[in-house]
Design a protein around this motif. Structure first.
Motif, short mmCIF file in Angstrom:
data_model
loop_
_atom_site.label_atom_id
_atom_site.label_comp_id
_atom_site.label_asym_id
_atom_site.label_seq_id
_atom_site.Cartn_x
_atom_site.Cartn_y
_atom_site.Cartn_z
N GLY A 6 0.80 -1.21 0.00
CA GLY A 6 0.00 0.00 0.00
C GLY A 6 0.83 1.26 0.00
O GLY A 6 2.04 1.24 0.20
N PRO A 7 0.19 2.41 -0.23
CA PRO A 7 0.89 3.70 -0.19
C PRO A 7 1.11 4.13 1.25
O PRO A 7 0.49 3.62 2.18
N PRO A 8 2.03 5.09 1.48
CA PRO A 8 2.23 5.60 2.84
C PRO A 8 0.97 6.31 3.34
O PRO A 8 0.11 6.71 2.56
N VAL A 9 0.88 6.46 4.65
CA VAL A 9 -0.30 7.08 5.26
C VAL A 9 -0.49 8.50 4.76
O VAL A 9 -1.61 8.93 4.47
N SER A 10 0.61 9.24 4.62
CA SER A 10 0.54 10.59 4.07
C SER A 10 1.50 10.70 2.89
O SER A 10 2.53 10.02 2.87
N PRO A 11 1.16 11.51 1.90
CA PRO A 11 2.04 11.63 0.73
C PRO A 11 3.44 12.10 1.13
O PRO A 11 3.57 13.00 1.96
N PRO A 12 4.48 11.50 0.54
CA PRO A 12 5.84 11.92 0.89
C PRO A 12 6.15 13.31 0.35
O PRO A 12 5.61 13.74 -0.66
N ALA A 13 7.00 14.01 1.06
CA ALA A 13 7.43 15.33 0.60
C ALA A 13 8.35 15.19 -0.60
O ALA A 13 8.89 14.11 -0.87
N ALA A 14 8.52 16.27 -1.33
CA ALA A 14 9.41 16.26 -2.50
C ALA A 14 10.83 15.89 -2.08
O ALA A 14 11.31 16.32 -1.03
N ASN A 15 11.47 15.05 -2.91
CA ASN A 15 12.86 14.64 -2.71
C ASN A 15 13.07 13.73 -1.50
O ASN A 15 14.21 13.50 -1.08
N VAL A 16 11.99 13.22 -0.91
CA VAL A 16 12.11 12.24 0.17
C VAL A 16 12.16 10.85 -0.45
O VAL A 16 11.35 10.54 -1.33
N PRO A 17 13.12 10.01 -0.06
CA PRO A 17 13.29 8.70 -0.71
C PRO A 17 12.22 7.68 -0.30
O PRO A 17 12.47 6.72 0.42
#
Length: 217
Positions: free
Chosen positions: A70-81
């Motif tokens: 599944g996807p992470p609970v919250s969208p990752p920030a830009a440039n976060v691996p």
């Protein structure tokens, strides 16, 4: 080179994977009106998390990251691996396939000598995992014949048009646990050493010299 899922899976990287990816057959396995033995797989979304600090395997061993359903609970920030990708299962005796798009890389496996191919069908581009079966020569012959029949020219038309094809095992000097990775239509082959749910990258190869179609022997 900008970081992406492929460049992040460099030699020595330790990834926790527990349990294994969802290998269940789609339901229904085959849909009416599709080529014989072609099995459509709706998106199975996973996350490669290389951002969360202090990750461990199920037995407490330190790792660099993890594959999570599944996807992470919250969208990752830009440039976060943190990388979202689709998982395409291997089903022996079937040609599993899913849509190729620019949003999600596609990881597929296990590769034990199977072919991967991108193809055009009904105006869209797809990735196929042609599921040969080491335990059944009959199943292997059936999926090869199904691919050849779907891509054959009949009355000046093809049901399926093969675009690119590769056998990932042919591009690694040591075949351990092998996966194929497709990003924006480009093929990569990745091998892992496995130990109690820890997948250590041994080799990662971009495969630019793809063929227009599988070559079955």
């Amino acid at each position: 080179m900008a970081a992406n899922m492929f460049t992040e899976l460099h030699q020595g990287r330790k990834i926790a994977l527990q349990p294994f990816f969802d290998q269940q057959r789609p339901n229904p396995r085959y849909r009416p009106g599709e080529p014989a033995l072609f099995s459509f797989v709706p998106p199975r979304i996973y996350t490669l998390d290389l951002h969360t600090k202090g990750q461990t395997s199920f037995n407490g061993a330190a790792v660099d990251g993890s594959f999570k359903a599944g996807p992470p609970v919250s969208p990752p920030a830009a440039n976060v691996p943190i990388y979202l990708f689709k998982w395409l299962p291997f089903n022996a005796g079937s040609i599993t396939y899913t849509a190729v798009d620019h949003q999600f890389p596609i990881l597929t496996g296990l590769m034990t000598g199977c072919w991967l191919a991108t193809f055009q069908f009904r105006g869209q581009t797809w990735l196929a995992h042609i599921g040969t079966d080491s335990d059944s020569p009959a199943n292997t012959a059936a999926v090869k014949n199904a691919w050849l029949d779907a891509t054959a020219l009949k009355n000046n038309l093809r049901t399926v048009t093969s675009l690119k094809a590769v056998k990932p095992n042919d591009h690694l000097s040591a075949s351990l646990t092998v996966f194929g990775l497709v990003m924006r239509g480009e093929f990569h082959a990745i091998s892992f050493d496995t130990d109690f749910g820890i997948y250590t990258v041994k080799q990662a190869r971009h495969v630019p010299n793809t063929l227009p179609a599988p070559v079955f022997t």
